[in-house]
Design an enzyme around this catalytic site. Sequence first.
Site, short mmCIF file in Angstrom:
data_model
loop_
_atom_site.label_atom_id
_atom_site.label_comp_id
_atom_site.label_asym_id
_atom_site.label_seq_id
_atom_site.Cartn_x
_atom_site.Cartn_y
_atom_site.Cartn_z
N LEU A 132 -4.60 4.94 5.24
CA LEU A 132 -3.26 4.79 4.69
C LEU A 132 -2.69 6.10 4.14
CD1 LEU A 132 -3.52 1.45 2.67
CD2 LEU A 132 -2.28 1.83 4.81
N PRO A 174 -1.57 9.01 5.39
CA PRO A 174 -0.28 9.50 5.90
C PRO A 174 0.91 8.68 5.41
CG PRO A 174 -1.91 9.48 7.64
CD PRO A 174 -2.52 8.76 6.48
N TYR A 175 0.71 7.36 5.33
CA TYR A 175 1.76 6.47 4.83
C TYR A 175 2.07 6.78 3.36
CZ TYR A 175 3.63 2.03 3.01
OH TYR A 175 4.38 1.06 2.37
N LEU A 176 1.03 6.97 2.55
CA LEU A 176 1.23 7.25 1.13
C LEU A 176 1.87 8.61 0.92
CD1 LEU A 176 -2.11 5.85 -0.35
CD2 LEU A 176 0.15 4.76 -0.30
N LYS A 228 5.54 8.11 1.65
CA LYS A 228 6.18 7.43 0.52
C LYS A 228 6.34 8.38 -0.67
CE LYS A 228 6.92 3.20 1.94
NZ LYS A 228 8.32 2.69 2.07
#
Length: 211
Positions: free
Chosen positions: A123, A125-127, A130
């Site tokens: 996760l 890259p997603y964090l 964000k």
Amino acid sequence: MSKTLIIGASGQIGKMATELLLKNEQNVVALVRDKSKLSDLDSPFLSIVEQDLEGDFSNAVNGCDQVIFAAGSGGSTGTDKTVLIDLWAATKAATYSKEHGVKHFIMVSSIGADDPDAIESDLKPYLVAKHMADRHLINSGLNYTIVRPGSLTNENASKLISTERPKDRDKAIISRENVAHVLFTIATEQGSNRCIFEVFDGDKPIKAAIK
């Protein structure tokens, strides 16, 4: 009467938030890539803008007092879509909102976005996306509220939440429907406080928890 633009209105949380606002007779502009996904919504308070977030969607912000960014690339897509939607589209939305004089921008972020280096997982890259989108919003000069939900579930809304992260990681969860009710409450009652908070299923009524 104010008008709220919901970006990602056909997603699970976005659509539930849209429905709650419409039931409360709030004017909503729903920005979606495919308007057929909202074919079951029929309200005089709803207008739909069909556009791709990877392009220029600045015209959708025109005339809106408030923006809710609830779009996401989804768990089945690659890092490219994470960058284009969760980072780039989110930063564009904040920039457009500033240019159009939006009074309040509500960002759906994620637990862990405060410090992506603290979590070693797929996760990350997603964090990071964000985190960067949140920082852009904070520095934009807009009035904002950033909501960082825990891990999402499909349970029915209890309308009871907590803004304190549980010590037990397995309990750091919240139903999507509860998140939608949080967004609805912020959009209709909280005003703009330039604040950031995490949300989880808990034992306090939403208004009291986020006051």
